[in-house]
Enzyme design. Structure first.
Site, PDB file in Angstrom:
ATOM      1  N   CYS A  10       0.820  -1.213   0.000  1.00  0.00           N
ATOM      2  CA  CYS A  10       0.000   0.000   0.000  1.00  0.00           C
ATOM      3  C   CYS A  10       0.857   1.268   0.000  1.00  0.00           C
ATOM      4  O   CYS A  10       1.982   1.272   0.483  1.00  0.00           O
ATOM      5  CB  CYS A  10      -0.878   0.032   1.239  1.00  0.00           C
ATOM      6  SG  CYS A  10      -1.741  -1.487   1.564  1.00  0.00           S
ATOM      7  N   ARG A  12       4.519   0.446  -6.114  1.00  0.00           N
ATOM      8  CA  ARG A  12       4.551  -0.397  -4.922  1.00  0.00           C
ATOM      9  C   ARG A  12       3.583  -1.581  -5.038  1.00  0.00           C
ATOM     10  O   ARG A  12       3.671  -2.523  -4.263  1.00  0.00           O
ATOM     11  CB  ARG A  12       4.185   0.445  -3.686  1.00  0.00           C
ATOM     12  CG  ARG A  12       5.226   1.492  -3.358  1.00  0.00           C
ATOM     13  CD  ARG A  12       4.725   2.465  -2.320  1.00  0.00           C
ATOM     14  NE  ARG A  12       4.516   1.863  -1.016  1.00  0.00           N
ATOM     15  CZ  ARG A  12       5.429   1.783  -0.061  1.00  0.00           C
ATOM     16  NH1 ARG A  12       6.627   2.273  -0.270  1.00  0.00           N
ATOM     17  NH2 ARG A  12       5.149   1.243   1.103  1.00  0.00           N
ATOM     18  N   TRP A  66      -3.162  -2.602  -1.367  1.00  0.00           N
ATOM     19  CA  TRP A  66      -2.791  -3.952  -1.827  1.00  0.00           C
ATOM     20  C   TRP A  66      -3.493  -4.899  -0.867  1.00  0.00           C
ATOM     21  O   TRP A  66      -3.142  -4.991   0.305  1.00  0.00           O
ATOM     22  CB  TRP A  66      -1.269  -4.096  -1.761  1.00  0.00           C
ATOM     23  CG  TRP A  66      -0.717  -5.343  -2.373  1.00  0.00           C
ATOM     24  CD1 TRP A  66      -0.470  -5.567  -3.692  1.00  0.00           C
ATOM     25  CD2 TRP A  66      -0.297  -6.530  -1.684  1.00  0.00           C
ATOM     26  NE1 TRP A  66       0.073  -6.815  -3.863  1.00  0.00           N
ATOM     27  CE2 TRP A  66       0.184  -7.433  -2.651  1.00  0.00           C
ATOM     28  CE3 TRP A  66      -0.282  -6.929  -0.346  1.00  0.00           C
ATOM     29  CZ2 TRP A  66       0.670  -8.700  -2.324  1.00  0.00           C
ATOM     30  CZ3 TRP A  66       0.203  -8.189  -0.023  1.00  0.00           C
ATOM     31  CH2 TRP A  66       0.671  -9.056  -1.015  1.00  0.00           C
ATOM     32  N   ASN A 122      -1.388   1.448   6.221  1.00  0.00           N
ATOM     33  CA  ASN A 122      -0.527   0.388   5.662  1.00  0.00           C
ATOM     34  C   ASN A 122      -0.160  -0.517   6.815  1.00  0.00           C
ATOM     35  O   ASN A 122       0.142  -0.031   7.907  1.00  0.00           O
ATOM     36  CB  ASN A 122       0.789   0.961   5.117  1.00  0.00           C
ATOM     37  CG  ASN A 122       0.586   1.772   3.866  1.00  0.00           C
ATOM     38  OD1 ASN A 122      -0.521   1.867   3.367  1.00  0.00           O
ATOM     39  ND2 ASN A 122       1.664   2.358   3.384  1.00  0.00           N
ATOM     40  N   GLY A 123      -0.105  -1.812   6.545  1.00  0.00           N
ATOM     41  CA  GLY A 123       0.273  -2.747   7.604  1.00  0.00           C
ATOM     42  C   GLY A 123      -0.882  -3.685   7.900  1.00  0.00           C
ATOM     43  O   GLY A 123      -1.833  -3.788   7.118  1.00  0.00           O
ATOM     44  N   GLU A 165      18.753 -15.794  -9.789  1.00  0.00           N
ATOM     45  CA  GLU A 165      18.210 -14.458  -9.984  1.00  0.00           C
ATOM     46  C   GLU A 165      17.569 -14.336 -11.379  1.00  0.00           C
ATOM     47  O   GLU A 165      16.492 -13.754 -11.529  1.00  0.00           O
ATOM     48  CB  GLU A 165      19.318 -13.408  -9.795  1.00  0.00           C
ATOM     49  CG  GLU A 165      18.958 -11.981 -10.157  1.00  0.00           C
ATOM     50  CD  GLU A 165      17.724 -11.444  -9.451  1.00  0.00           C
ATOM     51  OE1 GLU A 165      17.238 -12.069  -8.490  1.00  0.00           O
ATOM     52  OE2 GLU A 165      17.208 -10.399  -9.886  1.00  0.00           O
ATOM     53  N   LYS A 173      13.665 -13.319 -12.097  1.00  0.00           N
ATOM     54  CA  LYS A 173      13.304 -12.153 -12.926  1.00  0.00           C
ATOM     55  C   LYS A 173      12.311 -12.555 -13.998  1.00  0.00           C
ATOM     56  O   LYS A 173      11.324 -11.879 -14.237  1.00  0.00           O
ATOM     57  CB  LYS A 173      14.590 -11.599 -13.543  1.00  0.00           C
ATOM     58  CG  LYS A 173      14.577 -10.165 -13.902  1.00  0.00           C
ATOM     59  CD  LYS A 173      14.919  -9.229 -12.767  1.00  0.00           C
ATOM     60  CE  LYS A 173      14.350  -9.593 -11.459  1.00  0.00           C
ATOM     61  NZ  LYS A 173      14.862  -8.915 -10.323  1.00  0.00           N
ATOM     62  N   GLU A 183       8.771 -13.440 -12.442  1.00  0.00           N
ATOM     63  CA  GLU A 183       7.952 -12.366 -11.863  1.00  0.00           C
ATOM     64  C   GLU A 183       7.344 -11.443 -12.904  1.00  0.00           C
ATOM     65  O   GLU A 183       6.269 -10.919 -12.700  1.00  0.00           O
ATOM     66  CB  GLU A 183       8.693 -11.597 -10.766  1.00  0.00           C
ATOM     67  CG  GLU A 183       9.770 -10.675 -11.227  1.00  0.00           C
ATOM     68  CD  GLU A 183      10.416  -9.894 -10.079  1.00  0.00           C
ATOM     69  OE1 GLU A 183       9.725  -9.485  -9.141  1.00  0.00           O
ATOM     70  OE2 GLU A 183      11.633  -9.681 -10.137  1.00  0.00           O
ATOM     71  N   HIS A 208      19.628 -35.440 -11.370  1.00  0.00           N
ATOM     72  CA  HIS A 208      19.108 -36.141 -10.187  1.00  0.00           C
ATOM     73  C   HIS A 208      17.588 -36.038 -10.086  1.00  0.00           C
ATOM     74  O   HIS A 208      17.027 -36.236  -9.016  1.00  0.00           O
ATOM     75  CB  HIS A 208      19.786 -35.614  -8.911  1.00  0.00           C
ATOM     76  CG  HIS A 208      21.266 -35.889  -8.902  1.00  0.00           C
ATOM     77  ND1 HIS A 208      21.787 -37.141  -8.726  1.00  0.00           N
ATOM     78  CD2 HIS A 208      22.318 -35.064  -9.112  1.00  0.00           C
ATOM     79  CE1 HIS A 208      23.110 -37.083  -8.798  1.00  0.00           C
ATOM     80  NE2 HIS A 208      23.452 -35.827  -9.045  1.00  0.00           N
ATOM     81  N   LYS A 245       6.289  -3.713  -4.656  1.00  0.00           N
ATOM     82  CA  LYS A 245       7.700  -3.332  -4.650  1.00  0.00           C
ATOM     83  C   LYS A 245       8.313  -3.494  -3.275  1.00  0.00           C
ATOM     84  O   LYS A 245       9.431  -3.956  -3.116  1.00  0.00           O
ATOM     85  CB  LYS A 245       7.832  -1.884  -5.136  1.00  0.00           C
ATOM     86  CG  LYS A 245       9.271  -1.381  -5.220  1.00  0.00           C
ATOM     87  CD  LYS A 245      10.029  -2.084  -6.314  1.00  0.00           C
ATOM     88  CE  LYS A 245      11.468  -1.608  -6.435  1.00  0.00           C
ATOM     89  NZ  LYS A 245      12.259  -2.573  -7.236  1.00  0.00           N
TER      90      LYS A 245
END
Ligand code: AGP
Length: 619
Positions: free
Chosen positions: A2, A27, A82, A108-109, A492, A496, A499, A515, A614
């Protein structure tokens, strides 16, 4: 996650709020809203969807949104949500009004005991119109505001906070105090922007940078009382506390797309500059200087183990750090995902250095991990991009990356600059401990200084990656395989791709595929393989042979010195030569470009991928 904005001053408040919310879009969010006090009336406008839907709704309600428009609003707050508690919808969007319509809250939270508070308030006759935890805060503040009859705005917030368990950046308007915004903070960021006869609040700097560079980062468990010409910060007991004003020297344009199609593209193109700004000022007269970090022999020799904690991309930078420090300094290093670290009963003490890595400096898992490490006596060093962020402030020592604002959810330049810092750290420790020869120490500094021009050379030929991605974007599953540093880099590269392109992908150590996972390789499966380590190149050739004989299409990313070498691949992307230890810094960029072009071809939302945020401020 948020985003919050707030404004009191002479500018057109709605224009400031909407612009601020737009600049916080990166964000991640699913709905947006504003509330404001005008002529003694509190108005709330909120909408599921993007800020442009909110803009439309405000416009249709007849409010002037132009920057030059006259301001008749005395205070305003805005929010991008969010969803955590309750699906994305108009009702669940913030701001939330209390039942009597006097108190309005954005948050937020997470209020962890919201269910308990909600049933308590219901018994008192309160009715709820959303499924959110936040609405509980609005009702609870109203409850205390009306309870004693003394209508103490600040006091009712302080009292409500005593009942609330959880994390919050809370901003509150009260119709009876039309010139005031009150905020409370715990474990979620609030930045105050200071202006002349105007003040701002936001959850992140990009929302303020157009108006002011003088900011105050609010501390946890504090309350801010803001008017247009004053800010007062108090602790939970109501005692006034001092604050420090920081000057942010980020360029206002840095948070704009500047002609690029996406922030991610712009940020990849900024990598040479960002890497140089992170590394070059710290290399002087043949030595490395890490400001504010004591690299004396006494300090470094006392460190018996290093513990790196981070999340996502920052964790992957940490994995490279582990490899480097162990190789160059012979100190045992663990690198752990922050969310796992806290519950792992880690073996650390005062002889441990905990290095936390975070672009935002606000990631809750990473913050909790750092606090846990501190509680166990560890020294802490934070590698952070956002100046003044919570992690930066709470760590014993800080090394800032100089990436500038990173807006795209997918981290690119922050990763490269995090690598810059871990290389500097590993080299400096090795020099201090005497585990590196003076010649190598000098050579390696040159390697770092040459990286920006080599990164530019990769960007010059990025169309080759673009072409390859155009022919492969329908891939359903992509494997990244590598050995040694190339394996950590593959992790990484795979993240990338996932996402932003939503293509299933996994990263495997080259030797591990056989394996089990090799069972998934079939005709046309795409395998990307960075091969940059001299000693391991032969083994990697065997590994890509194993997959190509089973029908895989292989892209090998190799340095110039391997250009003529035979590899069982369909396509090669050649990166400039460098000492193999430094290859991840260069290899990351083509992998980021690959993810980018795959996602562009698939028509994905590059800068704001679905379900992602974000800055992740929940556990
Ligand atoms: C990167 O592309 C991701 N979006 C994500 O993994 C990110 O790196 C992670 O959430 C950690 O964030 P931080 O660096 O701000 O702590």
């Amino acid at each position: 996650m948020c985003g919050i904005v707030g404004y009191i001053g002479a500018r057109n408040t709605l224009s400031v709020l909407i612009k601020g919310l737009k600049s916080l879009e990166y964000r991640g969010y699913d709905s947006a809203g504003v509330s404001f006090i005008r002529n003694g009336e509190l108005t709330v406008i909120k909408k599921k969807g993007k800020v442009k839907e909110l803009y439309k709704a405000i416009d249709e309600s007849g409010y002037n949104l132009s920057e030059s428009g006259k301001n008749s609003i005395s205070a305003g707050i805005g929010h991008t949500r969010w969803a955590t508690h309750g699906a994305p919808s108009d009702e669940n969007s913030h701001p939330h009004l209390s039942m009597n319509g006097k108190i309005c809250v954005v948050h937020n939270g997470i209020i962890e005991n919201y269910a308990e508070l909600r049933s308590y308030l219901k018994k008192k006759g309160y009715e709820f119109s959303s499924d959110t935890d936040t609405e509980v805060a609005a009702q609870l503040i109203e409850y205390y505001y009306t309870k004693g009859g003394d209508q103490d705005f600040e006091g009712s917030i302080r009292r409500a906070l005593q009942d609330i368990v959880g994390s919050y950046a809370l901003c509150v308007l009260c119709v009876d105090f039309p010139d005031k915004i009150i905020c409370a903070k715990k474990d979620n960021p609030i930045v105050i922007g200071l202006g002349e006869n105007e003040n701002f609040i936001a959850s992140d700097i990009p929302a303020l940078i157009e108006y002011t560079r003088d900011v105050v980062f609010m501390e946890d468990n504090c309350i801010l009382i803001m008017t247009k010409d004053s800010i007062v910060i108090k602790d939970v007991h109501g005692e006034v506390v001092d604050y420090e004003v920081s000057h942010v020297d980020w360029d206002a344009d840095a948070a704009q797309k500047g002609g690029y199609a996406h922030f991610m593209m712009k940020e990849m193109f900024e990598e040479p500059k960002a890497f140089e700004a992170t590394v070059a000022p710290r290399i002087k007269d043949g030595d490395i200087y890490l400001e504010h970090f004591p690299c004396t022999r006494e300090f470094v020799s006392d460190i018996r183990s290093i513990n790196i904690v981070a999340c996502g991309t920052a964790y992957h930078a940490g994995c490279i750090g582990k490899y480097l420090i162990e190789k160059l300094c012979r100190i045992p290093v663990t690198c752990t995902v922050a969310s796992e670290f806290i519950y792992s009963d880690p073996i650390i003490d005062e002889h441990t250095l905990t290095v936390v890595i975070s672009q935002s400096g606000e990631t809750l898992d990473t913050r909790n991990a750092m606090r846990e490490a501190k509680n166990r006596g560890s020294k802490t060093l934070a590698i952070v991009n956002v100046i003044g962020s919570t992690i930066a402030r709470e760590a014993d020592h800080v090394l800032y990356t100089a990436a500038g604002p990173e807006i795209s959810v997918a981290s690119t330049k922050a990763y490269t600059t995090q690598l810059g810092c871990v290389y500097l750290l590993a080299l400096k420790f090795a020099k201090t401990l005497g585990t590196i020869t003076p010649e190598k120490y000098t050579d390696y500094q040159y390697e770092l200084l040459e990286m920006p021009s080599k990164l530019k050379r990769i960007l010059d030929v990025q169309d080759r990656i673009q072409r390859f991605a155009s022919s492969e974007f329908n891939a359903e599953s992509i494997f990244f395989i590598g050995r040694g540093l190339d394996y950590y880099l593959s992790m990484e590269a795979s993240l990338k791709l996932k996402e932003i392109s939503y293509i299933h992908s996994e990263a495997y150590a080259g030797g591990e595929l056989k394996h089990g996972t090799i069972a998934l390789i079939e005709d046309g499966t795409l395998v990307v393989s960075p091969i940059t380590q001299d000693e391991l190149a032969g083994k990697m050739e065997s590994n890509i042979k194993e997959v190509s004989t089973r029908g895989a299409t292989v892209l090998a990313i190799i340095p110039e010195r391997f250009a003529e070498r035979e590899f069982s691949c369909n396509e090669k992307f050649i990166i400039p030569d460098c000492d193999e230890l430094f290859a991840p810094i260069l290899t990351a960029l083509p992998c980021q470009l690959f993810a980018y072009y795959m996602a562009v071809n698939k028509g994905c939302d590059i800068d704001k991928p679905r379900n992602l945020a974000k800055s992740v401020t929940v556990e």
